[in-house]
Scaffold this motif. Structure first.
Motif, PDB file in Angstrom:
ATOM      1  N   ASP A 220       0.838  -1.205   0.000  1.00 50.33           N
ATOM      2  CA  ASP A 220       0.000   0.000   0.000  1.00 50.33           C
ATOM      3  C   ASP A 220       0.874   1.257   0.000  1.00 50.33           C
ATOM      4  N   TYR A 221       1.889   1.258   0.872  1.00 55.93           N
ATOM      5  CA  TYR A 221       2.830   2.383   0.896  1.00 55.93           C
ATOM      6  C   TYR A 221       3.527   2.520  -0.456  1.00 55.93           C
ATOM      7  N   GLY A 222       3.937   1.380  -1.034  1.00 53.86           N
ATOM      8  CA  GLY A 222       4.620   1.417  -2.315  1.00 53.86           C
ATOM      9  C   GLY A 222       3.757   1.985  -3.426  1.00 53.86           C
ATOM     10  N   ARG A 223       2.469   1.660  -3.408  1.00 53.17           N
ATOM     11  CA  ARG A 223       1.558   2.192  -4.410  1.00 53.17           C
ATOM     12  C   ARG A 223       1.475   3.707  -4.322  1.00 53.17           C
TER      13      ARG A 223
ATOM     14  N   ARG B  92      11.359   6.102 -15.501  1.00 54.87           N
ATOM     15  CA  ARG B  92      12.285   4.973 -15.371  1.00 54.87           C
ATOM     16  C   ARG B  92      13.424   5.278 -14.393  1.00 54.87           C
ATOM     17  N   PRO B  93      13.080   5.634 -13.156  1.00 57.12           N
ATOM     18  CA  PRO B  93      14.125   5.963 -12.188  1.00 57.12           C
ATOM     19  C   PRO B  93      14.859   4.722 -11.698  1.00 57.12           C
ATOM     20  N   VAL B  94      16.037   4.949 -11.159  1.00 57.78           N
ATOM     21  CA  VAL B  94      16.645   3.998 -10.227  1.00 57.78           C
ATOM     22  C   VAL B  94      16.035   4.300  -8.866  1.00 57.78           C
ATOM     23  N   LEU B  95      15.449   3.297  -8.239  1.00 57.82           N
ATOM     24  CA  LEU B  95      14.877   3.471  -6.904  1.00 57.82           C
ATOM     25  C   LEU B  95      15.815   2.857  -5.876  1.00 57.82           C
TER      26      LEU B  95
ATOM     27  N   ALA C  97      11.163   0.495  -1.803  1.00 56.21           N
ATOM     28  CA  ALA C  97      11.658   0.591  -3.176  1.00 56.21           C
ATOM     29  C   ALA C  97      11.175  -0.597  -3.999  1.00 56.21           C
ATOM     30  N   LEU C  98      11.227  -1.788  -3.418  1.00 56.47           N
ATOM     31  CA  LEU C  98      10.743  -2.979  -4.120  1.00 56.47           C
ATOM     32  C   LEU C  98       9.249  -2.876  -4.401  1.00 56.47           C
TER      33      LEU C  98
ATOM     34  N   ASP D 163       7.338  -9.621   3.829  1.00 56.09           N
ATOM     35  CA  ASP D 163       8.463 -10.442   3.385  1.00 56.09           C
ATOM     36  C   ASP D 163       8.834  -9.999   1.972  1.00 56.09           C
ATOM     37  N   PRO D 164       9.993  -9.352   1.794  1.00 58.13           N
ATOM     38  CA  PRO D 164      10.340  -8.824   0.475  1.00 58.13           C
ATOM     39  C   PRO D 164      10.942  -9.853  -0.476  1.00 58.13           C
TER      40      PRO D 164
END
Length: 280
Positions: A87-90, A103-106, A116-117, A206-207
């Motif tokens: 949710d945070y990533g979205r 197209r960033p480097v995260l 970032a993932l 779990d990433p």
């Protein structure tokens, strides 16, 4: 813009801004006006201030943006404490897209690596730079969930400040430079009533599956003695295209303790992974 000198290279000042998202406004700091995009996510419970020294170094050759995680720094909080890292990533991907990042480097540190993932699953990226991926086993995850985020003792005597100082001297080391200690304590105190929200989401997450699914190059950029450095071999096994750079002699916090070395490794990776139209 007013230019200032940093060493032998002119650098632009860091600017602040806000991006509108489904959770309100996400605050960010940005430096640089050309080159590849770099997006950075901080560790809990701090803010983009941890990248203050790094951003001008990156901004010489890239467009570097450091975000405040929702609920931390100057970003609006999530609607409540029960949201998960995807949710945070979205929402963070929404913020990045909203300010025109292409197209960033995260990159991220600790819980920022998970962010970032998660953001990379929602946004086309050219690479990932991860500093300490929290690849905990079930027992470690349960222990962190149970023990890492006790309630801050907020009272009229200021007990919370001594508690925060002790916490960082214990977790980041007794040799912690005063400026780093001050930064960490102040940022924690800003969000003392909800500092555990992002932490708990990170400990629940779990990433490993997200890391295994990444189809772009991954740089593991870690301090030699970071608490999560033992997880680097697991990350190397999971990622399809990974390389490891270890900054020697550091107990942790490589972005804060060695920003020049951190920036050099990150920029070299960004130049390698960026398309020809953004690498200049």
């Amino acid at each position: 813009m007013v230019w200032r000198e940093h060493g032998d290279t002119a650098t632009l000042p860091t600017r602040g801004g806000y991006a509108d998202t489904d959770w309100g406004q996400v605050h960010y700091r940005v430096n640089g006006d050309s080159g590849p995009w770099i997006g950075l996510f901080h560790e809990s419970p701090l803010s983009s201030r941890v990248y203050e020294d790094l951003l001008p170094l990156l901004g010489r050759h890239a467009r570097a943006v450091a975000f405040d995680t929702p609920g931390y720094g100057a970003s609006d909080p999530p609607p409540g404490p029960g949201f998960e890292i995807p949710d945070y990533g979205r929402v963070l991907a929404q913020a990045a897209a909203g300010i025109g990042m292409e197209r960033p480097v995260l990159g991220g540190v600790h819980s920022g690596s998970s962010l970032a993932l998660a953001a990379a699953a929602r946004l086309p990226v050219s690479g990932l730079v991860l500093s300490g991926v929290p690849l905990f086993d079930a027992d470690e995850r349960a222990a962190f969930l149970a023990n890492w985020t006790p309630e801050a003792p907020v009272d009229g005597a200021g007990s919370q400040f001594g508690w925060a100082v002790e916490r960082y001297l214990r977790t980041w080391g007794p040799d912690l430079p005063p400026a780093m200690l001050h930064l960490a304590v102040v940022e924690l105190m800003r969000v003392a009533s909800r500092y555990e929200w992002g932490y708990q989401a990170a400990f629940r997450y779990d990433p490993s599956a997200a890391l295994a699914a990444v189809d772009v190059p991954v740089l593991l950029l870690d301090a030699e003695s970071d608490i999560l450095a033992p997880k680097d071999p697991i990350a190397m096994e999971l990622a399809r295209d990974a390389r490891l750079v270890v900054l020697p002699g550091l107990p942790g916090q490589p972005h804060l303790r060695a920003p020049d070395d951190y920036a050099a490794a990150l920029l070299a990776f960004a130049r390698e992974t960026a398309g020809p139209e953004t690498s200049s």
